[in-house]
Scaffold this active site. Structure first.
Site, PDB file in Angstrom:
ATOM      1  N   TRP A 152     -70.673  30.484 -38.777  1.00 32.91           N
ATOM      2  CA  TRP A 152     -70.557  31.124 -37.472  1.00 32.91           C
ATOM      3  C   TRP A 152     -71.732  30.859 -36.536  1.00 32.91           C
ATOM      4  O   TRP A 152     -71.630  31.083 -35.342  1.00 32.91           O
ATOM      5  CB  TRP A 152     -70.445  32.645 -37.656  1.00 32.91           C
ATOM      6  CG  TRP A 152     -71.533  33.201 -38.541  1.00 32.91           C
ATOM      7  CD1 TRP A 152     -71.455  33.464 -39.876  1.00 32.91           C
ATOM      8  CD2 TRP A 152     -72.888  33.503 -38.170  1.00 32.91           C
ATOM      9  NE1 TRP A 152     -72.662  33.913 -40.356  1.00 32.91           N
ATOM     10  CE2 TRP A 152     -73.562  33.947 -39.333  1.00 32.91           C
ATOM     11  CE3 TRP A 152     -73.596  33.454 -36.964  1.00 32.91           C
ATOM     12  CZ2 TRP A 152     -74.902  34.338 -39.327  1.00 32.91           C
ATOM     13  CZ3 TRP A 152     -74.938  33.837 -36.952  1.00 32.91           C
ATOM     14  CH2 TRP A 152     -75.576  34.271 -38.115  1.00 32.91           C
ATOM     15  N   LYS A 176     -61.600  25.036 -41.653  1.00 29.72           N
ATOM     16  CA  LYS A 176     -61.629  26.420 -42.113  1.00 29.72           C
ATOM     17  C   LYS A 176     -62.962  26.998 -41.624  1.00 29.72           C
ATOM     18  O   LYS A 176     -64.025  26.719 -42.161  1.00 29.72           O
ATOM     19  CB  LYS A 176     -61.524  26.499 -43.640  1.00 29.72           C
ATOM     20  CG  LYS A 176     -61.456  27.954 -44.162  1.00 29.72           C
ATOM     21  CD  LYS A 176     -62.842  28.456 -44.465  1.00 29.72           C
ATOM     22  CE  LYS A 176     -62.873  29.875 -44.969  1.00 29.72           C
ATOM     23  NZ  LYS A 176     -63.222  30.880 -43.955  1.00 29.72           N
ATOM     24  N   GLY A 228     -73.251  26.052 -44.850  1.00 31.09           N
ATOM     25  CA  GLY A 228     -73.209  27.468 -45.197  1.00 31.09           C
ATOM     26  C   GLY A 228     -74.296  27.830 -46.181  1.00 31.09           C
ATOM     27  O   GLY A 228     -75.314  27.146 -46.304  1.00 31.09           O
ATOM     28  N   GLU A 250     -74.499  21.056 -46.347  1.00 33.73           N
ATOM     29  CA  GLU A 250     -75.689  21.399 -45.565  1.00 33.73           C
ATOM     30  C   GLU A 250     -75.866  22.891 -45.719  1.00 33.73           C
ATOM     31  O   GLU A 250     -75.095  23.682 -45.174  1.00 33.73           O
ATOM     32  CB  GLU A 250     -75.506  20.988 -44.103  1.00 33.73           C
ATOM     33  CG  GLU A 250     -76.801  20.955 -43.320  1.00 33.73           C
ATOM     34  CD  GLU A 250     -77.131  22.281 -42.676  1.00 33.73           C
ATOM     35  OE1 GLU A 250     -77.972  23.020 -43.256  1.00 33.73           O
ATOM     36  OE2 GLU A 250     -76.560  22.589 -41.626  1.00 33.73           O
ATOM     37  N   LEU A 251     -76.878  23.289 -46.493  1.00 35.36           N
ATOM     38  CA  LEU A 251     -76.989  24.685 -46.921  1.00 35.36           C
ATOM     39  C   LEU A 251     -78.185  25.359 -46.259  1.00 35.36           C
ATOM     40  O   LEU A 251     -78.536  25.046 -45.133  1.00 35.36           O
ATOM     41  CB  LEU A 251     -77.064  24.735 -48.447  1.00 35.36           C
ATOM     42  CG  LEU A 251     -75.944  23.949 -49.167  1.00 35.36           C
ATOM     43  CD1 LEU A 251     -76.111  24.016 -50.667  1.00 35.36           C
ATOM     44  CD2 LEU A 251     -74.569  24.448 -48.746  1.00 35.36           C
ATOM     45  N   CYS A 284     -80.334  27.388 -40.035  1.00 35.87           N
ATOM     46  CA  CYS A 284     -80.878  26.798 -41.265  1.00 35.87           C
ATOM     47  C   CYS A 284     -82.172  26.053 -40.990  1.00 35.87           C
ATOM     48  O   CYS A 284     -83.053  25.982 -41.846  1.00 35.87           O
ATOM     49  CB  CYS A 284     -79.854  25.852 -41.883  1.00 35.87           C
ATOM     50  SG  CYS A 284     -78.330  26.656 -42.393  1.00 35.87           S
TER      51      CYS A 284
END
Length: 478
Positions: A152, A176, A228, A250-251, A284
């Site tokens: 988001w 999604k 996320g 990509e965290l 991030c």
């Protein structure tokens, strides 16, 4: 009639897209705490059926020329610019982004589209290989339908960062999105529809995160990209691994900036405040840990606290606002817990750190110093406007502390000695990106991604567009 309704996704929100569904996605305005619009989601059966349609659209789309794909993606860029005010307002309403930042995000999406329209054919051109006898070359073919699981915090940029190169490479895309930005998710589908994308080349589904694994299991999905949390990345990687499907993850990040003893303190504090406050700290790649060598620690933390304190919270719809609300009260309360626990364990509060007495998900710019292992501000990713100042004995100690993290996304070095700063950035810091004397940011022209628990694979640039292609060796005996 609202502008939303004119472009089709107001009606879809009410009707639930492909058939009725019991699942409701309720939005809430984080600036006021008041409920927003409610959307009918898709059932798992509907989502799988849409995935099937995205698969059916793939063979024709992969056979289109780069010129044909470029017309669609380039037109999407034009539509983004034409509807930028609408989309910035939508982001403000759903996740609290100040409209000034929202307008910049939409322009960045458009620039990204233009960049891949211009460069995709060159990035994916056949590469000759010299072999004895015959002709040999490497070709780059699309893999198939890409499932994009998106967060988001940058609800348009994260999607377009993945979708523009994927579409230009000849893949189809199924989005999604995070369940708190359904309006943004449907708006993006609408942009590609309005841009002339053939039916089902880009689709949005509104489902819960727990239903994502079933989509990954579906033979209609060829690969997955996710931005996320670490937990979400592990879940997606596990599901994709069972199915031997390519992933890019990509965290999270806990980006460290080294402040060396020769740094221009005012400039370093300006860069640090800017780095920490990216998207209200909900990024991030926002700077989170400022590792300062001992001789300049006091001067730096004083300057940083002054610059952070000067940033005022305000209505996200006001163009002058620099800091809007956090995404939700729940997220704000978690940030506050991390701050209080850090203080209880020895950190010292220099500014902020108090929850305002007002409706909504507000939290002020906050600076903690004396941050050490055992405190959330040191050990965890703090996803909000909280800067942690950590003292290092010297440069080598600063590098050690910066690398003492499960994350490795972005990093920075603040110094007057450009040669030394560049050497540290390029050689010593365990991160996918390292910037000298400026804040970390993504750019369509540069590979973007991390190492360790910040994920793997790259987005953007030539490296990004080649993630979701079949790198095929061809040898022709003549």
């Amino acid at each position: 009639m609202t502008h939303h309704a004119e472009h089709g996704y107001e009606a879809k929100a009410a009707q639930g897209g492909e058939g009725a569904s019991a699942q409701k996605l309720k939005t809430e305005n984080p600036a006021t705490g008041k409920p927003g619009r409610t959307y009918d989601g898709h059932t798992r059966e509907q989502a799988l059926a849409i995935a099937g349609k995205v698969r059916e659209a793939f063979p024709d789309w992969r056979r289109t020329s780069f010129t044909e794909r470029g017309i669609v993606v380039g037109t999407a860029a034009r539509i983004l610019r034409e509807r930028k005010d609408e989309f910035a307002r939508l982001m403000a309403d759903e996740m609290g982004k100040p409209v000034t930042e929202g307008l910049a995000e939409i322009e960045k999406c458009a620039v990204n589209c233009d960049y891949f329209v211009e460069n995709a054919e060159g990035f994916l051109a056949n590469e000759p290989v010299q072999l004895d006898g015959g002709r040999a070359y490497v070709t780059f073919n699309p893999l198939g339908p890409l499932l994009a699981v998106m967060p988001w915090n940058f609800p348009f940029w994260q999607v377009f960062r993945a979708a523009a190169p994927a579409l230009m490479a000849g893949n189809t895309v199924l989005l999604k999105h995070a369940s708190n930005v359904p309006g943004c998710a449907l708006a993006i589908e609408d942009v590609f529809r309005e841009a002339g994308a053939p039916d089902n080349v880009f689709r949005t589904i509104l489902i819960a995160g727990r239903d994502t694994a079933e989509l990954i299991d579906s033979p209609d999905i060829a690969a997955v990209t996710l931005t996320g949390s670490v937990a979400a990345g592990k879940a997606v990687a596990e599901a994709a691994g069972r199915n031997l499907k390519k992933t890019v993850l990509e965290l999270g990040g806990s980006d460290a900036y080294l402040v060396l003893e020769d740094a221009d303190i005012d400039h370093a504090a300006t860069v640090a405040a800017m780095a920490r406050m990216v998207n209200g700290g909900q990024s991030c790649i926002a700077g989170k840990r400022f590792v300062v060598v001992a001789p300049v620690r006091e001067a730096f933390e004083t300057a940083l606290a002054a610059k952070m304190s000067a940033i005022r919270m305000g209505d996200p719809l006001d163009p002058a606002t620099k800091l809007g609300p956090m995404v939700s009260v729940k997220a704000r309360d978690e940030i506050h817990r991390q701050v209080r626990k850090s203080i209880e364990n020895g950190a010292r509060l220099l500014c902020g750190g108090e929850v305002p007495d007002r409706p909504g998900a507000w939290y002020p710019p906050t600076v903690l110093t004396d941050v050490k292992p055992g405190q959330p501000a040191y050990d965890e990713e703090v996803f909000g406007p909280v800067a942690a100042v950590i003292e290092a004995r010297d440069v080598e100690d600063a590098i050690r502390i910066a690398n003492d993290s499960e994350f490795g996304l972005g990093s920075g070095v603040l110094t007057r000695d450009i040669r030394r700063g560049e050497e540290i950035a390029a050689r010593d810091l365990e991160a996918g990106m390292a910037f000298v004397n400026e804040n970390v940011r993504s750019d369509p022209r540069m590979p973007f991604g991390g190492v360790k628990h910040s994920g793997y694979g790259r987005e953007c640039g030539m490296f990004g567009i080649r993630e979701f292609v079949n790198i095929k060796s061809v040898h022709v005996r003549e």
